[in-house]
Each structure stands twice: as structure tokens, then as C-alpha cells.
Motif scaffolding. Structure first.
Motif, PDB file in Angstrom:
ATOM      1  N   THR A   1      -9.182   7.285   6.642  1.00 26.78           N
ATOM      2  CA  THR A   1      -9.083   6.445   5.434  1.00 26.78           C
ATOM      3  C   THR A   1      -9.756   5.099   5.707  1.00 26.78           C
ATOM      4  O   THR A   1     -10.144   4.802   6.830  1.00 26.78           O
ATOM      5  CB  THR A   1      -7.610   6.186   5.036  1.00 26.78           C
ATOM      6  OG1 THR A   1      -7.024   5.271   5.976  1.00 26.78           O
ATOM      7  CG2 THR A   1      -6.805   7.473   4.957  1.00 26.78           C
ATOM      8  N   ASN A   2      -9.797   4.267   4.693  1.00 28.03           N
ATOM      9  CA  ASN A   2     -10.346   2.925   4.849  1.00 28.03           C
ATOM     10  C   ASN A   2      -9.247   1.875   5.005  1.00 28.03           C
ATOM     11  O   ASN A   2      -9.470   0.700   4.755  1.00 28.03           O
ATOM     12  CB  ASN A   2     -11.267   2.582   3.673  1.00 28.03           C
ATOM     13  CG  ASN A   2     -10.534   2.504   2.350  1.00 28.03           C
ATOM     14  OD1 ASN A   2      -9.416   3.015   2.209  1.00 28.03           O
ATOM     15  ND2 ASN A   2     -11.151   1.882   1.359  1.00 28.03           N
ATOM     16  N   LEU A   3      -8.053   2.287   5.444  1.00 28.65           N
ATOM     17  CA  LEU A   3      -6.937   1.347   5.569  1.00 28.65           C
ATOM     18  C   LEU A   3      -7.281   0.177   6.483  1.00 28.65           C
ATOM     19  O   LEU A   3      -7.002  -0.974   6.141  1.00 28.65           O
ATOM     20  CB  LEU A   3      -5.674   2.064   6.070  1.00 28.65           C
ATOM     21  CG  LEU A   3      -4.452   1.174   6.272  1.00 28.65           C
ATOM     22  CD1 LEU A   3      -4.049   0.478   4.974  1.00 28.65           C
ATOM     23  CD2 LEU A   3      -3.297   1.979   6.841  1.00 28.65           C
TER      24      LEU A   3
ATOM     25  N   ALA B   1       0.692   4.899   0.869  1.00 29.20           N
ATOM     26  CA  ALA B   1      -0.145   5.845   1.604  1.00 29.20           C
ATOM     27  C   ALA B   1       0.518   7.219   1.515  1.00 29.20           C
ATOM     28  O   ALA B   1       1.588   7.432   2.089  1.00 29.20           O
ATOM     29  CB  ALA B   1      -0.287   5.403   3.053  1.00 29.20           C
TER      30      ALA B   1
ATOM     31  N   VAL C   1       0.852  -1.187   0.000  1.00 31.92           N
ATOM     32  CA  VAL C   1       0.000   0.000   0.000  1.00 31.92           C
ATOM     33  C   VAL C   1       0.889   1.238   0.000  1.00 31.92           C
ATOM     34  O   VAL C   1       1.783   1.358   0.826  1.00 31.92           O
ATOM     35  CB  VAL C   1      -0.917   0.050   1.247  1.00 31.92           C
ATOM     36  CG1 VAL C   1      -1.769   1.315   1.247  1.00 31.92           C
ATOM     37  CG2 VAL C   1      -1.788  -1.196   1.339  1.00 31.92           C
TER      38      VAL C   1
ATOM     39  N   TRP D   1      -3.136   2.316  -3.848  1.00 30.38           N
ATOM     40  CA  TRP D   1      -2.783   3.713  -3.601  1.00 30.38           C
ATOM     41  C   TRP D   1      -3.811   4.269  -2.635  1.00 30.38           C
ATOM     42  O   TRP D   1      -5.015   4.124  -2.846  1.00 30.38           O
ATOM     43  CB  TRP D   1      -2.800   4.501  -4.902  1.00 30.38           C
ATOM     44  CG  TRP D   1      -2.411   5.937  -4.741  1.00 30.38           C
ATOM     45  CD1 TRP D   1      -3.207   6.959  -4.305  1.00 30.38           C
ATOM     46  CD2 TRP D   1      -1.139   6.507  -4.987  1.00 30.38           C
ATOM     47  NE1 TRP D   1      -2.499   8.135  -4.280  1.00 30.38           N
ATOM     48  CE2 TRP D   1      -1.220   7.885  -4.695  1.00 30.38           C
ATOM     49  CE3 TRP D   1       0.080   5.986  -5.438  1.00 30.38           C
ATOM     50  CZ2 TRP D   1      -0.142   8.742  -4.832  1.00 30.38           C
ATOM     51  CZ3 TRP D   1       1.148   6.847  -5.579  1.00 30.38           C
ATOM     52  CH2 TRP D   1       1.038   8.210  -5.281  1.00 30.38           C
ATOM     53  N   LEU D   2      -3.350   4.903  -1.568  1.00 30.19           N
ATOM     54  CA  LEU D   2      -4.236   5.440  -0.547  1.00 30.19           C
ATOM     55  C   LEU D   2      -3.861   6.891  -0.284  1.00 30.19           C
ATOM     56  O   LEU D   2      -2.739   7.186   0.124  1.00 30.19           O
ATOM     57  CB  LEU D   2      -4.069   4.620   0.742  1.00 30.19           C
ATOM     58  CG  LEU D   2      -4.915   5.004   1.936  1.00 30.19           C
ATOM     59  CD1 LEU D   2      -6.363   4.581   1.706  1.00 30.19           C
ATOM     60  CD2 LEU D   2      -4.370   4.338   3.187  1.00 30.19           C
TER      61      LEU D   2
ATOM     62  N   LYS E   1      -4.076  10.146   1.969  1.00 31.37           N
ATOM     63  CA  LYS E   1      -4.342  10.434   3.369  1.00 31.37           C
ATOM     64  C   LYS E   1      -4.196  11.938   3.592  1.00 31.37           C
ATOM     65  O   LYS E   1      -3.415  12.591   2.917  1.00 31.37           O
ATOM     66  CB  LYS E   1      -3.412   9.648   4.301  1.00 31.37           C
ATOM     67  CG  LYS E   1      -1.942   9.982   4.170  1.00 31.37           C
ATOM     68  CD  LYS E   1      -1.111   9.079   5.068  1.00 31.37           C
ATOM     69  CE  LYS E   1       0.331   9.510   5.116  1.00 31.37           C
ATOM     70  NZ  LYS E   1       0.603  10.781   5.765  1.00 31.37           N
TER      71      LYS E   1
END
Length: 180
Positions: free
Chosen positions: A110-112, A51, A49, A98-99, A101
Motif C-alpha cells: 500500500t501507500n501507507l 485499513a 486511516v 480509507w486504505l 490492503k
């Protein structure tokens, strides 16, 4: 055991010499180490991921606006991944997440947490910058959620050497994280 590698804020603004909030050479020295770790996790069919910090132009309401110069602004090259890590992402982008933040922690807003639970992740590995800010806050949130955490010492850096050293001790002695 299912693992996830979180590559945190390894962007132009945080790492490049001309970045808006750069940790400079200490961050640049991580480049090949992080790229190899990404490749290793992908080869082992583990989750990767990215972030990355996301800010809006002229957002005076964001709490960081009073603390740091504008950085990682949407649509700017400051948000581009740095160096070999960016090249590695380009090769594997279909196999990673890809996240975006907007706070220090990759978990905040976030939805992590959901993504990790859906994939039965039992341990997270943290790399990137800055050790004593975004890496630290992500590790604290992981601790609070009961997620075992590993910090790769040769893959984290900060613009504050004393903060970096303090955070490495804090991970291990206060959060129970493995520092390897």
C-alpha cells in the motif's frame, strides 16, 4: 507531535457474530472504545486511516486461501465496518482515509508509508483486529520503518486469546511499542 490512528480490519467479517472469520465477543467489546478514539483523533485534527482487508472472490492464489475461509470479499457486506465504528465512519468519512490492503500489514503493498510521510506523522496508534495477525504485522513494519507505535490495549482483540496476550507482550518488549 503529529499522530495517526490506524483502525485495522474492524469489519463485519472479522467482528460480527456471523462474520466469516470473526473474533466474536472480544472484538465486539471494542466497538465504543474505538469509536470514541476516532472522534478524539478527529477533534484533535489528527489523521485517521481505516485499513481494511480486501480479497477477491475465488482467489486461490492468495496465500491466505490455504489458511482461512474466504472473508472480506470485494462487494460483500463482510467488508462493511462493524457497529458504532461504522456509524462513526459514516459521519466523518470526508475527514478520514480509507486504505484497502491485501496482506496482513497495512504497509505491505500500500501507500501507507507515503501517506504518513506526506503528513509528517511522527507516531501511529493501532486499534482493531486481530491483535496477533494484522495489528502485529503492521506494528512490525512500523518498527522496521522507525515509526513510534502505540497499541491501545482496550481497542485490540483476536479470536486466539493466547496469541492476543503474546502479541501485547511482543509489542512492548520486542518492538518497543507503548501498550496503553
Amino acid at each position: 507531535m503529529k499522530k495517526a490512528l490506524l483502525v485495522i480490519d474492524y469489519t463485519h467479517d472479522f467482528v460480527a457474530t456471523d462474520g466469516k472469520l470473526t473474533c466474536g465477543e472480544p472484538g465486539q467489546a471494542l466497538d465504543s472504545h474505538i469509536a470514541r478514539l476516532i472522534e478524539q483523533f478527529i477533534a484533535e485534527n489528527e489523521l485517521v486511516v481505516f485499513a481494511n482487508d480486501l480479497h477477491e472472490e475465488n482467489d486461490t492464489y492468495h496465500p491466505e486461501a490455504k489458511l482461512f475461509p474466504p472473508h472480506n470479499i470485494r462487494g460483500t457486506t463482510g467488508r462493511d465496518l462493524y457497529g458504532e465504528v461504522g456509524e462513526t465512519y459514516a459521519v466523518y468519512k470526508e475527514k478520514v482515509l480509507w486504505l484497502d490492503k491485501t496482506r496482513y500489514s497495512a504497509f505491505a503493498g500500500t501507500n501507507l508509508g507515503i501517506l504518513l510521510k506526506e503528513r509528517n506523522i511522527e507516531e501511529i496508534h493501532l486499534v482493531g483486529v486481530c491483535t496477533d495477525i494484522c495489528i502485529l504485522h503492521t506494528a512490525v513494519d512500523a518498527y522496521n520503518q522507525g515509526i513510534p507505535t502505540v497499541i491501545h490495549k482496550n481497542c485490540v482483540a483476536s479470536f486466539d486469546a493466547a496469541g492476543h496476550d503474546w502479541a501485547l507482550r511482543h509489542f512492548e518488549h520486542t518492538l518497543g511499542a507503548k501498550v496503553i
